[in-house]
Design a protein around this motif. Sequence first.
Motif, PDB file in Angstrom:
ATOM      1  N   LEU A  89    -109.172  21.225 -59.623  1.00 39.76           N
ATOM      2  CA  LEU A  89    -110.161  20.479 -58.840  1.00 39.76           C
ATOM      3  C   LEU A  89    -110.887  21.401 -57.867  1.00 39.76           C
ATOM      4  O   LEU A  89    -110.295  22.306 -57.278  1.00 39.76           O
ATOM      5  CB  LEU A  89    -109.470  19.353 -58.061  1.00 39.76           C
ATOM      6  CG  LEU A  89    -108.681  18.347 -58.899  1.00 39.76           C
ATOM      7  CD1 LEU A  89    -108.099  17.270 -58.004  1.00 39.76           C
ATOM      8  CD2 LEU A  89    -109.551  17.727 -59.987  1.00 39.76           C
ATOM      9  N   ASN A  91    -113.942  21.686 -54.579  1.00 41.86           N
ATOM     10  CA  ASN A  91    -114.623  21.009 -53.457  1.00 41.86           C
ATOM     11  C   ASN A  91    -113.753  19.987 -52.735  1.00 41.86           C
ATOM     12  O   ASN A  91    -114.241  18.971 -52.241  1.00 41.86           O
ATOM     13  CB  ASN A  91    -115.926  20.340 -53.930  1.00 41.86           C
ATOM     14  CG  ASN A  91    -116.860  21.329 -54.593  1.00 41.86           C
ATOM     15  OD1 ASN A  91    -117.068  22.431 -54.082  1.00 41.86           O
ATOM     16  ND2 ASN A  91    -117.418  20.959 -55.726  1.00 41.86           N
ATOM     17  N   LEU A  92    -112.452  20.243 -52.683  1.00 43.12           N
ATOM     18  CA  LEU A  92    -111.564  19.412 -51.871  1.00 43.12           C
ATOM     19  C   LEU A  92    -111.487  19.988 -50.460  1.00 43.12           C
ATOM     20  O   LEU A  92    -111.730  21.177 -50.249  1.00 43.12           O
ATOM     21  CB  LEU A  92    -110.159  19.369 -52.481  1.00 43.12           C
ATOM     22  CG  LEU A  92    -110.019  18.751 -53.871  1.00 43.12           C
ATOM     23  CD1 LEU A  92    -108.575  18.817 -54.335  1.00 43.12           C
ATOM     24  CD2 LEU A  92    -110.511  17.308 -53.891  1.00 43.12           C
ATOM     25  N   LYS A  93    -111.095  19.133 -49.511  1.00 37.37           N
ATOM     26  CA  LYS A  93    -110.930  19.597 -48.116  1.00 37.37           C
ATOM     27  C   LYS A  93    -109.457  19.600 -47.711  1.00 37.37           C
ATOM     28  O   LYS A  93    -109.126  19.550 -46.536  1.00 37.37           O
ATOM     29  CB  LYS A  93    -111.763  18.697 -47.179  1.00 37.37           C
ATOM     30  CG  LYS A  93    -113.266  18.866 -47.384  1.00 37.37           C
ATOM     31  CD  LYS A  93    -114.080  17.822 -46.657  1.00 37.37           C
ATOM     32  CE  LYS A  93    -114.057  16.511 -47.425  1.00 37.37           C
ATOM     33  NZ  LYS A  93    -115.061  15.529 -46.954  1.00 37.37           N
ATOM     34  N   TYR A 142    -103.476  12.825 -60.737  1.00 33.13           N
ATOM     35  CA  TYR A 142    -104.007  13.083 -59.394  1.00 33.13           C
ATOM     36  C   TYR A 142    -102.997  12.549 -58.392  1.00 33.13           C
ATOM     37  O   TYR A 142    -102.501  11.430 -58.553  1.00 33.13           O
ATOM     38  CB  TYR A 142    -105.353  12.378 -59.181  1.00 33.13           C
ATOM     39  CG  TYR A 142    -106.408  12.780 -60.185  1.00 33.13           C
ATOM     40  CD1 TYR A 142    -107.144  13.958 -60.027  1.00 33.13           C
ATOM     41  CD2 TYR A 142    -106.662  11.978 -61.303  1.00 33.13           C
ATOM     42  CE1 TYR A 142    -108.104  14.330 -60.960  1.00 33.13           C
ATOM     43  CE2 TYR A 142    -107.616  12.345 -62.239  1.00 33.13           C
ATOM     44  CZ  TYR A 142    -108.334  13.526 -62.064  1.00 33.13           C
ATOM     45  OH  TYR A 142    -109.267  13.905 -62.989  1.00 33.13           O
ATOM     46  N   LEU A 185    -108.998   9.047 -56.874  1.00 32.38           N
ATOM     47  CA  LEU A 185    -110.051  10.070 -56.851  1.00 32.38           C
ATOM     48  C   LEU A 185    -110.888   9.979 -55.573  1.00 32.38           C
ATOM     49  O   LEU A 185    -111.213  11.000 -54.962  1.00 32.38           O
ATOM     50  CB  LEU A 185    -110.942   9.939 -58.092  1.00 32.38           C
ATOM     51  CG  LEU A 185    -110.349  10.524 -59.372  1.00 32.38           C
ATOM     52  CD1 LEU A 185    -111.106  10.030 -60.604  1.00 32.38           C
ATOM     53  CD2 LEU A 185    -110.367  12.046 -59.314  1.00 32.38           C
ATOM     54  N   LYS A 186    -111.223   8.752 -55.186  1.00 30.08           N
ATOM     55  CA  LYS A 186    -111.967   8.592 -53.927  1.00 30.08           C
ATOM     56  C   LYS A 186    -111.156   9.111 -52.747  1.00 30.08           C
ATOM     57  O   LYS A 186    -111.673   9.785 -51.857  1.00 30.08           O
ATOM     58  CB  LYS A 186    -112.325   7.111 -53.709  1.00 30.08           C
ATOM     59  CG  LYS A 186    -113.462   6.615 -54.567  1.00 30.08           C
ATOM     60  CD  LYS A 186    -113.983   5.256 -54.131  1.00 30.08           C
ATOM     61  CE  LYS A 186    -113.021   4.141 -54.480  1.00 30.08           C
ATOM     62  NZ  LYS A 186    -113.584   2.796 -54.185  1.00 30.08           N
ATOM     63  N   HIS A 189    -110.868  13.047 -52.423  1.00 36.03           N
ATOM     64  CA  HIS A 189    -112.119  13.677 -51.988  1.00 36.03           C
ATOM     65  C   HIS A 189    -112.502  13.275 -50.565  1.00 36.03           C
ATOM     66  O   HIS A 189    -113.301  13.950 -49.926  1.00 36.03           O
ATOM     67  CB  HIS A 189    -113.250  13.352 -52.970  1.00 36.03           C
ATOM     68  CG  HIS A 189    -113.146  14.125 -54.251  1.00 36.03           C
ATOM     69  ND1 HIS A 189    -112.533  13.620 -55.379  1.00 36.03           N
ATOM     70  CD2 HIS A 189    -113.538  15.380 -54.566  1.00 36.03           C
ATOM     71  CE1 HIS A 189    -112.577  14.534 -56.342  1.00 36.03           C
ATOM     72  NE2 HIS A 189    -113.164  15.604 -55.875  1.00 36.03           N
ATOM     73  N   TRP A 190    -111.911  12.219 -50.059  1.00 35.47           N
ATOM     74  CA  TRP A 190    -112.147  11.784 -48.670  1.00 35.47           C
ATOM     75  C   TRP A 190    -111.270  12.554 -47.698  1.00 35.47           C
ATOM     76  O   TRP A 190    -111.691  12.873 -46.581  1.00 35.47           O
ATOM     77  CB  TRP A 190    -111.866  10.287 -48.578  1.00 35.47           C
ATOM     78  CG  TRP A 190    -111.930   9.686 -47.209  1.00 35.47           C
ATOM     79  CD1 TRP A 190    -113.058   9.391 -46.483  1.00 35.47           C
ATOM     80  CD2 TRP A 190    -110.818   9.264 -46.399  1.00 35.47           C
ATOM     81  NE1 TRP A 190    -112.714   8.813 -45.281  1.00 35.47           N
ATOM     82  CE2 TRP A 190    -111.345   8.726 -45.200  1.00 35.47           C
ATOM     83  CE3 TRP A 190    -109.432   9.283 -46.573  1.00 35.47           C
ATOM     84  CZ2 TRP A 190    -110.534   8.217 -44.182  1.00 35.47           C
ATOM     85  CZ3 TRP A 190    -108.631   8.775 -45.571  1.00 35.47           C
ATOM     86  CH2 TRP A 190    -109.165   8.257 -44.395  1.00 35.47           C
ATOM     87  N   ASP A 192    -109.391  15.150 -45.435  1.00 36.80           N
ATOM     88  CA  ASP A 192    -109.868  16.382 -44.814  1.00 36.80           C
ATOM     89  C   ASP A 192    -108.748  16.976 -43.959  1.00 36.80           C
ATOM     90  O   ASP A 192    -108.317  16.364 -42.972  1.00 36.80           O
ATOM     91  CB  ASP A 192    -111.093  16.067 -43.947  1.00 36.80           C
ATOM     92  CG  ASP A 192    -111.771  17.294 -43.376  1.00 36.80           C
ATOM     93  OD1 ASP A 192    -111.149  18.391 -43.367  1.00 36.80           O
ATOM     94  OD2 ASP A 192    -112.918  17.174 -42.913  1.00 36.80           O
TER      95      ASP A 192
END
Length: 205
Positions: A89, A91-93, A142, A185-186, A189-190, A192
């Motif tokens: 994966l 662009n993850l934070k 995931y 998935l949401k 990616h949310w 941080d």
Amino acid sequence: MPNNNQVLFVKTPSASSIKGNMFLYERKNEKQSWKLADSFPVTVGRSGLAKDAHSVIPLNDNLPVKQEGDGKSPSGIFKLWKVFSYHNLQNLKMPFVQVDTNFYCVDDVNSRYYNQLILADTAIKDFNSFEHMKLSSNGYEYGVWVLYNSNPAIAGNGSCIFLHVWRDENTPTSGCTAMAKENMLKLIHWLDEKKNPVLLQVVEE
């Protein structure tokens, strides 16, 4: 909690419920108010919830204490560690690890690796039970590692607690918290790392 600006708030209607709801709350900083970012249904352990023996928040005294193999999800407040996936994966934070069949989570209470993520080919095999981090199903396709019973891990208090993809809305877990793939998935990616996200999991009653 101070410096925690993302909270994954899970509540179930009773201690024995296998279903609940997760609410994603976020704030810019401690001086700002919390805002609801999303909410969706989840499933928890097949035996409901049990309290973290070392909880830093007050919990219902009638709740049993979480133990290894009890089929219960932990109630309390917990930091989150790595996002994991079968896929690479971007662009993850959050910290991330791509898992394959060489990755185990050890649930043997007598092992030096209890409640740790290990590479099977480099570990000293002192364990008789473990979880494969890459399953034949999409359950761990995931996921997020929940820092329950960590630093230090106390033998017998429970291990290998994750947020992951559910089989379906009526199927409980062995002690994790699961949700539909689209919501997982949401969520990943949310999240941080800079906002120090925590899982807050309680019984509504």
